[in-house]
Design a protein around this motif. Structure first.
Motif, PDB file in Angstrom:
ATOM      1  N   SER A  93       6.061 -18.228  -2.197  1.00  0.00           N
ATOM      2  CA  SER A  93       4.991 -17.480  -1.526  1.00  0.00           C
ATOM      3  C   SER A  93       3.925 -17.109  -2.536  1.00  0.00           C
ATOM      4  O   SER A  93       4.214 -16.930  -3.728  1.00  0.00           O
ATOM      5  N   LEU A  94       2.688 -16.963  -2.057  1.00  0.00           N
ATOM      6  CA  LEU A  94       1.625 -16.497  -2.947  1.00  0.00           C
ATOM      7  C   LEU A  94       1.710 -14.978  -3.019  1.00  0.00           C
ATOM      8  O   LEU A  94       1.554 -14.292  -2.010  1.00  0.00           O
ATOM      9  N   LEU A  95       1.990 -14.467  -4.214  1.00  0.00           N
ATOM     10  CA  LEU A  95       2.027 -13.018  -4.392  1.00  0.00           C
ATOM     11  C   LEU A  95       0.658 -12.556  -4.861  1.00  0.00           C
ATOM     12  O   LEU A  95      -0.050 -13.283  -5.562  1.00  0.00           O
ATOM     13  N   LEU A  96       0.300 -11.360  -4.448  1.00  0.00           N
ATOM     14  CA  LEU A  96      -1.031 -10.838  -4.756  1.00  0.00           C
ATOM     15  C   LEU A  96      -0.931  -9.723  -5.783  1.00  0.00           C
ATOM     16  O   LEU A  96      -0.018  -8.902  -5.724  1.00  0.00           O
ATOM     17  N   GLY A  97      -1.882  -9.693  -6.708  1.00  0.00           N
ATOM     18  CA  GLY A  97      -1.956  -8.589  -7.662  1.00  0.00           C
ATOM     19  C   GLY A  97      -3.267  -7.848  -7.460  1.00  0.00           C
ATOM     20  O   GLY A  97      -4.094  -8.242  -6.642  1.00  0.00           O
ATOM     21  N   MET A  98      -3.449  -6.803  -8.202  1.00  0.00           N
ATOM     22  CA  MET A  98      -4.676  -6.011  -8.067  1.00  0.00           C
ATOM     23  C   MET A  98      -5.756  -6.452  -9.049  1.00  0.00           C
ATOM     24  O   MET A  98      -6.885  -5.977  -8.987  1.00  0.00           O
ATOM     25  N   ALA A  99      -5.402  -7.327  -9.983  1.00  0.00           N
ATOM     26  CA  ALA A  99      -6.388  -7.781 -10.969  1.00  0.00           C
ATOM     27  C   ALA A  99      -7.425  -8.673 -10.279  1.00  0.00           C
ATOM     28  O   ALA A  99      -7.167  -9.218  -9.206  1.00  0.00           O
ATOM     29  N   PRO A 100      -8.604  -8.826 -10.899  1.00  0.00           N
ATOM     30  CA  PRO A 100      -9.614  -9.730 -10.330  1.00  0.00           C
ATOM     31  C   PRO A 100      -9.012 -11.118 -10.091  1.00  0.00           C
ATOM     32  O   PRO A 100      -8.128 -11.553 -10.828  1.00  0.00           O
ATOM     33  N   GLY A 101      -9.486 -11.769  -9.056  1.00  0.00           N
ATOM     34  CA  GLY A 101      -8.970 -13.098  -8.752  1.00  0.00           C
ATOM     35  C   GLY A 101      -8.059 -13.103  -7.536  1.00  0.00           C
ATOM     36  O   GLY A 101      -7.655 -14.156  -7.064  1.00  0.00           O
ATOM     37  N   ASN A 102      -7.744 -11.920  -6.996  1.00  0.00           N
ATOM     38  CA  ASN A 102      -6.934 -11.850  -5.768  1.00  0.00           C
ATOM     39  C   ASN A 102      -7.730 -12.525  -4.639  1.00  0.00           C
ATOM     40  O   ASN A 102      -8.826 -12.079  -4.282  1.00  0.00           O
ATOM     41  N   PRO A 103      -7.199 -13.629  -4.092  1.00  0.00           N
ATOM     42  CA  PRO A 103      -7.996 -14.403  -3.119  1.00  0.00           C
ATOM     43  C   PRO A 103      -8.265 -13.652  -1.811  1.00  0.00           C
ATOM     44  O   PRO A 103      -9.265 -13.933  -1.146  1.00  0.00           O
ATOM     45  N   LEU A 147       1.765  -7.855  -1.735  1.00  0.00           N
ATOM     46  CA  LEU A 147       1.014  -7.233  -2.827  1.00  0.00           C
ATOM     47  C   LEU A 147       1.950  -6.555  -3.831  1.00  0.00           C
ATOM     48  O   LEU A 147       2.742  -5.689  -3.462  1.00  0.00           O
ATOM     49  N   VAL A 148       1.821  -6.962  -5.085  1.00  0.00           N
ATOM     50  CA  VAL A 148       2.572  -6.324  -6.166  1.00  0.00           C
ATOM     51  C   VAL A 148       1.599  -5.421  -6.924  1.00  0.00           C
ATOM     52  O   VAL A 148       0.829  -5.886  -7.760  1.00  0.00           O
ATOM     53  N   ASP A 149       1.621  -4.155  -6.571  1.00  0.00           N
ATOM     54  CA  ASP A 149       0.724  -3.185  -7.198  1.00  0.00           C
ATOM     55  C   ASP A 149       1.516  -2.386  -8.224  1.00  0.00           C
ATOM     56  O   ASP A 149       2.714  -2.168  -8.058  1.00  0.00           O
ATOM     57  N   GLY A 150       0.827  -1.964  -9.273  1.00  0.00           N
ATOM     58  CA  GLY A 150       1.512  -1.212 -10.316  1.00  0.00           C
ATOM     59  C   GLY A 150       0.989   0.205 -10.414  1.00  0.00           C
ATOM     60  O   GLY A 150       0.099   0.604  -9.656  1.00  0.00           O
ATOM     61  N   PRO A 151       1.506   0.967 -11.371  1.00  0.00           N
ATOM     62  CA  PRO A 151       0.999   2.322 -11.578  1.00  0.00           C
ATOM     63  C   PRO A 151      -0.484   2.261 -11.932  1.00  0.00           C
ATOM     64  O   PRO A 151      -0.932   1.333 -12.610  1.00  0.00           O
ATOM     65  N   GLY A 152      -1.254   3.216 -11.439  1.00  0.00           N
ATOM     66  CA  GLY A 152      -2.680   3.230 -11.745  1.00  0.00           C
ATOM     67  C   GLY A 152      -3.492   2.249 -10.917  1.00  0.00           C
ATOM     68  O   GLY A 152      -4.679   2.047 -11.169  1.00  0.00           O
ATOM     69  N   GLU A 153      -2.844   1.613  -9.928  1.00  0.00           N
ATOM     70  CA  GLU A 153      -3.549   0.714  -9.000  1.00  0.00           C
ATOM     71  C   GLU A 153      -3.273   1.238  -7.585  1.00  0.00           C
ATOM     72  O   GLU A 153      -2.121   1.546  -7.272  1.00  0.00           O
ATOM     73  N   TYR A 154      -4.305   1.315  -6.770  1.00  0.00           N
ATOM     74  CA  TYR A 154      -4.153   2.035  -5.503  1.00  0.00           C
ATOM     75  C   TYR A 154      -4.667   1.239  -4.303  1.00  0.00           C
ATOM     76  O   TYR A 154      -5.731   0.627  -4.379  1.00  0.00           O
TER      77      TYR A 154
END
Ligand SMILES: Nc1ncnc2c1ncn2[C@@H]1O[C@H](COP(=O)(O)OP(=O)(O)OP(=O)(O)O)[C@@H](O)[C@H]1O
Ligand SMILES: [Mg+2]
Length: 329
Positions: A93-103, A147-154
């Motif tokens: 599966s395509l996992l999503l992050g909060m960094a730039p480039g999230n499609p 979405l795999v979000d981390g601490p400091g990402e909201y």
């Protein structure tokens, strides 16, 4: 961190979603705000001009594309048509992050004052009798599930009013749920309804009193929701100015209300991420959904879409990134 704003109609979900989003963005933190309510008001509350709002592609209208994107090369999901809003991610599966480039952000996001706004879209006439609004909100559920979000990402989600949010597993997708309650009998009534549903699922509910005018209001809330009362937001001239179409600088917000926003951020930062539970509940609601209707509706083996060994989390996102970097090296 995934954060929901829920509560009775008119309690202030949209207002507080917008102010909390602005508070985080003003601190330079990555924040995505999602309007997942039938009344699409979050964009206006964030100060987006109507002409710009009209140009934001609604996620709910492109749910098939979102499925196509997110299923990636997952061999357990034969096609986008077999994917339902609760289909959990697995290997491939395509996992999503909060960094730039999230499609998904690139396609559906609209930048506003340092935040990214996405909208599920309004309930249209065409939907009447054909589908319910929950199918549009399903776009947000799919996004959150991948979405795999981390601490400091909201990610801040402005939810539908009342207990509607419980019609799917969406209410279990959050690290913190802020239940906005006015100091009225009906305001606290929605809290009780929510608390009953949430108790069985370990949902972390914090009540934010809103439009609070005096000590008697605080006392009323405390009497009815007890320790769940986390903070109060006062009846606000700043908010009334927003309502008149102005977009005052956040620095002009009343001190006590600014402190409440800061306190809310501390609460979110103090919440503990539990990826195994997040994964377990996504599977649980998917199987429940499959039994209730989706299996028959799609004709697909929805239970077979679950990889019992897969647990979403930062390691999975990192592995996906490493594989992508390897492929392009
Ligand atoms: N703290 C506050 N002080 C003054 N007015 C407020 C405050 N919070 C909200 N309001 C006003 O109350 C009304 C409802 O607020 P809002 O739209 O945020 O509620 P909501 O829960 O999102 O409503 P809906 O269920 O319709 O989406 C708005 O007119 C808003 O300006
Ligand atoms: Mg609203």
């Amino acid at each position: 961190m995934k954060i929901a704003f829920a509560g009775k109609g008119g309690s202030g979900k949209t207002t507080l979603s917008a102010l909390f989003t602005r508070h985080l963005a003003a601190a330079g933190l990555p924040v995505v705000a999602i309007d997942a309510d039938i009344n699409q008001n979050l964009g206006a509350a964030l100060g987006v001009a109507p002409a710009d709002l009209a140009r934001i592609p609604p996620m709910g209208a492109h749910i098939r594309d979102i499925k196509e994107l997110l299923r990636g090369t997952n061999p357990r999901i034969g096609s986008a048509d077999e994917m339902v809003k609760t289909t959990p991610p697995g290997p491939g599966s395509l996992l999503l992050g909060m960094a730039p480039g999230n499609p998904v952000h690139e396609r559906f996001g609209h930048r506003v004052d340092g935040a990214t706004l996405m909208v599920t879209g309004p309930f249209s006439e065409d939907d009447l009798g054909v589908s319910c609004y929950h199918s549009k909100i399903g776009a947000a559920e799919l996004y959150l599930n991948h979405l795999v979000d981390g601490p400091g990402e909201y990610v801040v989600v402005d939810m539908t009013a009342g207990a509607d949010s419980f019609a799917s597993g969406l209410f279990t997708r959050f690290d913190v749920t802020f239940l906005v309650a006015e100091p009225t009998v009906r305001g606290v009534g929605v809290y009780r309804q929510y608390a009953d549903y949430a108790r069985d699922h370990g949902v972390d509910i914090r009540v934010i009193g809103n439009k609070v005018q005096d000590a008697a209001d605080v006392e009323f809330l405390r009497e009815h929701v007890g320790d769940a009362l986390a903070a109060c937001f006062g009846h606000s001239a700043f908010v009334r100015a927003m309502e008149k179409g102005r977009h005052p600088d956040l620095a002009e917000l009343e001190d006590d209300n600014a402190k409440t926003l800061a306190w809310m951020r501390d609460t979110v930062d103090g919440a503990v991420k539990d990826w195994p539970r997040f994964t377990r509940q996504s599977v649980e609601f998917h199987l429940r959904n499959a039994r209730a209707w989706a299996g028959a509706a799609t004709g697909a083996d929805l239970a077979g879409q679950v990889d019992p060994d897969f647990v979403l989390g930062p390691d999975k996102l990192a592995a996906q990134r490493a594989a992508a970097a390897g492929a392009t090296a």
